[in-house]
Design an enzyme around this catalytic site. Structure first.
Site, PDB file in Angstrom:
ATOM      1  N   LYS A 144      34.164  40.838  33.103  1.00 48.34           N
ATOM      2  CA  LYS A 144      33.859  39.868  34.163  1.00 48.34           C
ATOM      3  C   LYS A 144      32.533  39.176  33.856  1.00 48.34           C
ATOM      4  CE  LYS A 144      37.218  41.104  37.060  1.00 48.34           C
ATOM      5  NZ  LYS A 144      38.133  41.625  36.078  1.00 48.34           N
ATOM      6  N   SER A 203      42.353  37.571  35.130  1.00 44.33           N
ATOM      7  CA  SER A 203      41.189  37.306  35.978  1.00 44.33           C
ATOM      8  C   SER A 203      40.114  36.475  35.294  1.00 44.33           C
ATOM      9  CB  SER A 203      40.566  38.615  36.483  1.00 44.33           C
ATOM     10  OG  SER A 203      39.865  39.257  35.446  1.00 44.33           O
TER      11      SER A 203
END
Length: 169
Positions: free
Chosen positions: A128, A90
């Site tokens: 993230k 990701s």
């Protein structure tokens, strides 16, 4: 030197004498030195490798120390650092790939745009980019891969900020 280089003592001595004759090294008061050694900053910061961090769906993981790695302060800086193995894809558009080692500075605050280790609302951790949606008045964790959705969090808990990525090539 001979033992570490796996060569004979006479061979090591011959190399040292030759290096001295070429002014590569010098002996002063029985101490060997070079300009390069004198310029080196040998200070390190020991960082624990504490497992992996999901770069995909958040996950519940217990931290356990796998190893300790000395990180040069001249490159990685000072502070409370730890290292995580990136797991997943990701964050590939931020240059973080599956299997990379991510150096994290331990802290509980971050700026918008920082890559953070954070907990989602179910207390699962993930790596993230920290973002903020003014319309919804919520922080969200943005994956750097278009295949994943943003993760909105009501109670943001930052555990650290990514400062460096160590890759195997």
């Amino acid at each position: 030197i001979a033992k570490e280089m796996n060569i004979s003592i006479s061979c090591a001595h011959r190399y040292l004498v030759e290096m001295g004759e070429k002014n590569i090294i010098s002996y002063v008061n029985g101490k060997m030195s070079t300009d390069k050694i004198d310029k080196m900053n040998l200070q390190t910061n020991s960082a624990a490798v504490v497992g992996s961090i999901p770069c995909g769906a958040p996950d519940e993981r217990e931290a356990y120390i796998e190893d300790y790695v000395p990180l040069p302060v001249s490159i990685f800086g000072e502070g409370d650092l730890y290292i995580l193995h990136a797991q997943g894809d990701s964050m590939i558009e931020a240059g973080i790939s599956n299997g990379d080692l991510v150096v994290i500075k331990k802290q509980n605050h971050a700026n918008i745009g920082d890559i953070v280790v954070a907990l989602d609302d179910e207390k699962r951790n993930t790596l993230k980019t920290l973002c903020y949606n003014e319309e919804r008045n919520l922080y969200y964790l943005h994956p750097e891969n278009k295949q994943y959705d943003d993760i909105y969090v009501k109670d943001l808990v930052v555990q650290g900020i990514a400062s460096h990525v160590i890759k195997q090539i």
